[in-house]
Design a protein around this motif. Structure first.
Motif, mmCIF file in Angstrom:
data_model
loop_
_atom_site.group_PDB
_atom_site.id
_atom_site.type_symbol
_atom_site.label_atom_id
_atom_site.label_comp_id
_atom_site.label_asym_id
_atom_site.label_seq_id
_atom_site.Cartn_x
_atom_site.Cartn_y
_atom_site.Cartn_z
ATOM 1 N N HIS A 192 0.841 -1.211 0.000
ATOM 2 C CA HIS A 192 0.000 0.000 0.000
ATOM 3 C C HIS A 192 0.878 1.264 0.000
ATOM 4 C CE1 HIS A 192 -3.940 -1.725 0.175
ATOM 5 N NE2 HIS A 192 -3.690 -2.450 1.281
ATOM 6 N N ALA A 193 1.948 1.232 0.809
ATOM 7 C CA ALA A 193 2.849 2.392 0.857
ATOM 8 C C ALA A 193 3.506 2.617 -0.505
ATOM 9 C CB ALA A 193 3.918 2.177 1.936
ATOM 10 N N TYR A 194 3.867 1.514 -1.148
ATOM 11 C CA TYR A 194 4.522 1.611 -2.463
ATOM 12 C C TYR A 194 3.568 2.206 -3.503
ATOM 13 C CZ TYR A 194 7.023 0.226 -6.704
ATOM 14 O OH TYR A 194 7.668 0.241 -7.913
ATOM 15 N N ILE A 195 2.329 1.667 -3.525
ATOM 16 C CA ILE A 195 1.343 2.155 -4.506
ATOM 17 C C ILE A 195 1.021 3.620 -4.259
ATOM 18 C CG2 ILE A 195 -1.050 1.916 -5.272
ATOM 19 C CD1 ILE A 195 -0.792 -1.108 -4.666
ATOM 20 N N SER A 196 0.829 3.965 -2.987
ATOM 21 C CA SER A 196 0.501 5.356 -2.650
ATOM 22 C C SER A 196 1.624 6.306 -3.058
ATOM 23 C CB SER A 196 0.229 5.456 -1.151
ATOM 24 O OG SER A 196 -0.005 6.796 -0.780
ATOM 25 N N LEU A 197 2.872 5.916 -2.719
ATOM 26 C CA LEU A 197 4.021 6.777 -3.055
ATOM 27 C C LEU A 197 4.229 6.850 -4.553
ATOM 28 C CD1 LEU A 197 6.366 8.500 -2.081
ATOM 29 C CD2 LEU A 197 7.733 6.405 -1.817
ATOM 30 N N ASN A 198 4.031 5.715 -5.222
ATOM 31 C CA ASN A 198 4.210 5.696 -6.683
ATOM 32 C C ASN A 198 3.181 6.586 -7.370
ATOM 33 O OD1 ASN A 198 5.568 4.651 -9.052
ATOM 34 N ND2 ASN A 198 3.683 3.526 -9.464
ATOM 35 N N ASP A 199 1.916 6.534 -6.861
ATOM 36 C CA ASP A 199 0.870 7.402 -7.422
ATOM 37 C C ASP A 199 1.223 8.869 -7.196
ATOM 38 O OD1 ASP A 199 -0.563 5.219 -8.263
ATOM 39 O OD2 ASP A 199 -1.959 5.211 -6.549
ATOM 40 N N SER A 200 1.729 9.136 -5.992
ATOM 41 C CA SER A 200 2.124 10.519 -5.679
ATOM 42 C C SER A 200 3.241 10.990 -6.597
ATOM 43 C CB SER A 200 2.566 10.606 -4.217
ATOM 44 O OG SER A 200 3.033 11.903 -3.927
ATOM 45 N N ILE A 201 4.220 10.093 -6.764
ATOM 46 C CA ILE A 201 5.340 10.447 -7.654
ATOM 47 C C ILE A 201 4.850 10.616 -9.090
ATOM 48 C CG2 ILE A 201 7.474 9.573 -8.685
ATOM 49 C CD1 ILE A 201 8.135 8.312 -5.984
ATOM 50 N N SER A 202 3.914 9.725 -9.506
ATOM 51 C CA SER A 202 3.373 9.828 -10.871
ATOM 52 C C SER A 202 2.635 11.144 -11.061
ATOM 53 C CB SER A 202 2.416 8.652 -11.142
ATOM 54 O OG SER A 202 3.099 7.430 -11.087
ATOM 55 N N GLY A 203 1.841 11.524 -10.023
ATOM 56 C CA GLY A 203 1.134 12.805 -10.101
ATOM 57 C C GLY A 203 2.116 13.964 -10.170
ATOM 58 N N ASN A 204 3.122 13.882 -9.322
ATOM 59 C CA ASN A 204 4.158 14.923 -9.354
ATOM 60 C C ASN A 204 4.911 14.899 -10.677
ATOM 61 O OD1 ASN A 204 3.554 15.827 -6.780
ATOM 62 N ND2 ASN A 204 4.997 14.419 -5.790
#
Length: 482
Positions: free
Chosen positions: A267-279
Motif C-alpha cells: 500500500h505504501a509503495y502504490i501510494s508513493l508511486n501514485d504521488s510520484i506519478s502525479g508529481n
C-alpha cells in the motif's frame, strides 16, 4: 566627368564623415555592453550566480536566459574559464529538462577544456557528467572514473561534505556495476569519518548498505538498514529513494512470507508511486513549459545575433564602398596629372626630334661638297630677305618678296608642293619653306611671329592636310619633294 578642387575636398570630407559614422555604428551594434572589460566580466559572473539561484527553484528558462547572456560576454572576451563554467551549468539545465543529447554535447566540450575551470566547478562537472553517464547512458565504468576524479578534488580542496556525497554516489554506481566489494569499501570510508546522521547523504548511505545486504541475502540486516533509509529519505524529501527502499522491503516481506508487512509496504509503495506519478505529470508539464520558454529565448537570441551580424556586415560594406570611391577618385586625379605630364613630354620629344632631324639635314647638306656651295650663296641671299621679312612682318609686299625669293632658289620644290597640295594656304607654304631651309622652331616662331602653341597647332594641321602617318615627320616628308 571633371571634378574641381573644391568639390573634391567636399566629397573627401563627406567620405571621412561617413567612415567615422560607419565605424561608430559598427562599434555600437557589435558591443551593446559597457566597453570596460572588468565591468563586462563582473556582469557575466553575476549572471552565472543568478542562473544557479534560478536552478535551485527549477526556473530553467530564467537560468538558460542568464547563462546565454553570460556566454555572449565570455565569448566576446575569449574567456575560456567563463565559457566552460556556463557550459557546465547548461548541462545541468538540460539534464533537469531531460534534454539529454544537449547535456551530453555541453559535457563533451567541457571535458576537452576542463583545466580552464576552477576546482569548485571541476567537481561540479565531474559529478554531473558521472550522473548523466550513470542514469542516462548506463556507462558505469566511465561514471566511476569521473566520480573518482571528483573525489580527488574534494579531498584536495578539503570539502568534507562534497567528499562524502561523491563517495556515496560512487558506492551506488559500484552496486549498479555489480562491484559489491568496492561498494562496501566506499561505505566503510564513510563510516570511518564518523560524521553522524545529520547530512542528506545519510539516506543514500543507508540505501546502498541495505541494498548490499539484500543482494548478499542478509535480509534482517537489510530490513533494518532500509527502515533507516526510509526515515532519512522522508526527512530530506527524497521520494525516489524511498520508493526504491520500499520496493526492496516488500520483496523481503514476500521472501519471509510476512503477509501483514507485505500488504502494508505494498500500500505504501502504490501510494508513493501514485504521488510520484502525479508529481511527475506536474513536473512534466512544468518541464515542457520551461522547454518552450527556452526555445523562445533561443529564437530571440538568434534574432539578436543575426541583427548584429547584419549591422556589422552592412557597416563593413559601407566602409569598403567608400574606400573604393575614394581610391577611384584619387586614381583618376593621378591619371589626369600623368596625362598632362605625358603630353608635355611628348611635345618636348617632338621638338627634340625635330632639332635632331634638322641637324641631320644640315650635315647632309654640308657633305654634298661643291654642289652645295652655290646653295650657301643662295641661303645668304635668303637670309637677307628673311631679315627684311622679320622687320616688316605685317607688310604684304615683304611676304611676297620672301615667297618670290624662295621660288627662285628652289623652283622645283615650290612647284611640286603646289601641284600635289593645292589647298595649302600661302602662310602654310611659307612655314614649309622655313622647315625646308632648316630653321629651328625658335627661329620660325620669330620669323612668323607666333607662339610655341601656334607652332605646334600649325604642325598638327599640316600633318592632317599632308595625310602623314602618326610616326612620319614633316621633315621626312619634305625630304621627298624637290
Amino acid at each position: 566627368m571633371k571634378i574641381n578642387i573644391r568639390s573634391r575636398k567636399t566629397l573627401a570630407a563627406l567620405i571621412a564623415v561617413a567612415i567615422v559614422f560607419a565605424a561608430l555604428a559598427i562599434i555600437y551594434y557589435s558591443y551593446q555592453r559597457p566597453q570596460n572589460i572588468k565591468k563586462m566580466l563582473a556582469e557575466a559572473d553575476s549572471l552565472v550566480v543568478e542562473s544557479m539561484n534560478a536552478l535551485n527553484t527549477d526556473s530553467f528558462a530564467l537560468a538558460f536566459h542568464n547563462l546565454s547572456e553570460a556566454m555572449s560576454i565570455y565569448t566576446s572576451q575569449k574567456n575560456k574559464k567563463g565559457e566552460m563554467t556556463v557550459r557546465t551549468n547548461l548541462a545541468i539545465v538540460y539534464y533537469g529538462l531531460e534534454l539529454f543529447d544537449n547535456a551530453n554535447n555541453e559535457l563533451s566540450v567541457v571535458n576537452k577544456n576542463v583545466n580552464f575551470l576552477d576546482t569548485t566547478y571541476q567537481i561540479v562537472f565531474y559529478r554531473i557528467d558521472a550522473i548523466v553517464k550513470t542514469i542516462v547512458n548506463k556507462e558505469y565504468d566511465l561514471a566511476i572514473k569521473q566520480f573518482k576524479r571528483g573525489i580527488e578534488l574534494d579531498s584536495a580542496s578539503g570539502n568534507k561534505l562534497a567528499f562524502v556525497q561523491d563517495i556515496a554516489n560512487l558506492a551506488e554506481v559500484y552496486i549498479y556495476n555489480k562491484q559489491n566489494e568496492k561498494a562496501h569499501k566506499m561505505l566503510r570510508k564513510i563510516e570511518e569519518m564518523n560524521l553522524g546522521n545529520k547530512e542528506e547523504f545519510t539516506s543514500q548511505y543507508y540505501f546502498c548498505k541495505g541494498k548490499l545486504y539484500f543482494e548478499e541475502k542478509q535480509y534482517d540486516e537489510a530490513y533494518e538498514t532500509l527502515q533507516r533509509c526510509l526515515a532519512y529519505s522522508t526527512r530530506y524529501n527524497q521520494p525516489h529513494l524511498r520508493l526504491q527502499a520500499i520496493d526492496i522491503l516488500r520483496t523481503i516481506d514476500s521472501i519471509r512470507g510476512d503477509n501483514t508487512n507485505y500488504i502494508k509496504n505494498m500500500h505504501a509503495y502504490i501510494s508513493l508511486n501514485d504521488s510520484i506519478s502525479g508529481n511527475r505529470i506536474t513536473n512534466e508539464i512544468s518541464r515542457l513549459q520551461e522547454q518552450q520558454k527556452i526555445e523562445l529565448e533561443r529564437e530571440a537570441y538568434k534574432k539578436r545575433h543575426i541583427l548584429m551580424v547584419v549591422y556589422f556586415t552592412a557597416g563593413l560594406i559601407l566602409v569598403a564602398l567608400l574606400a573604393v570611391i575614394f581610391f577611384m577618385m584619387y586614381r583618376r586625379t593621378e591619371q589626369t596629372k600623368r596625362l598632362v605630364q605625358l603630353e608635355a613630354e611628348k611635345l618636348d620629344s617632338e621638338i627634340m626630334l625635330e632639332r635632331m632631324q634638322n641637324e641631320l639635314l644640315r650635315l647632309k647638306v654640308e657633305q654634298n661638297g661643291e654642289e652645295l656651295k652655290e646653295a650657301r650663296k643662295e641661303n645668304l641671299s635668303m637670309s637677307l630677305q628673311l631679315a627684311s621679312f622679320k622687320e616688316q612682318s605685317n607688310d604684304t609686299e615683304s611676304l611676297q618678296i620672301f615667297d618670290d625669293t624662295y621660288m627662285q632658289l628652289n623652283e622645283t620644290f615650290g612647284k611640286e608642293l603646289r601641284e600635289r597640295y593645292p589647298r595649302l594656304t600661302a602662310n602654310e607654304q611659307r612655314f614649309l619653306y622655313l622647315i625646308k631651309l632648316g630653321l629651328t622652331s625658335q627661329e620660325m616662331m620669330s620669323v612668323l611671329n607666333i607662339s610655341s602653341s601656334g607652332l605646334y597647332k600649325m604642325r598638327y594641321r599640316l600633318k592632317k592636310k599632308l595625310n602623314l602617318s602618326g610616326d612620319q615627320t614633316i621633315e621626312q616628308f619634305l625630304a621627298t619633294i624637290g
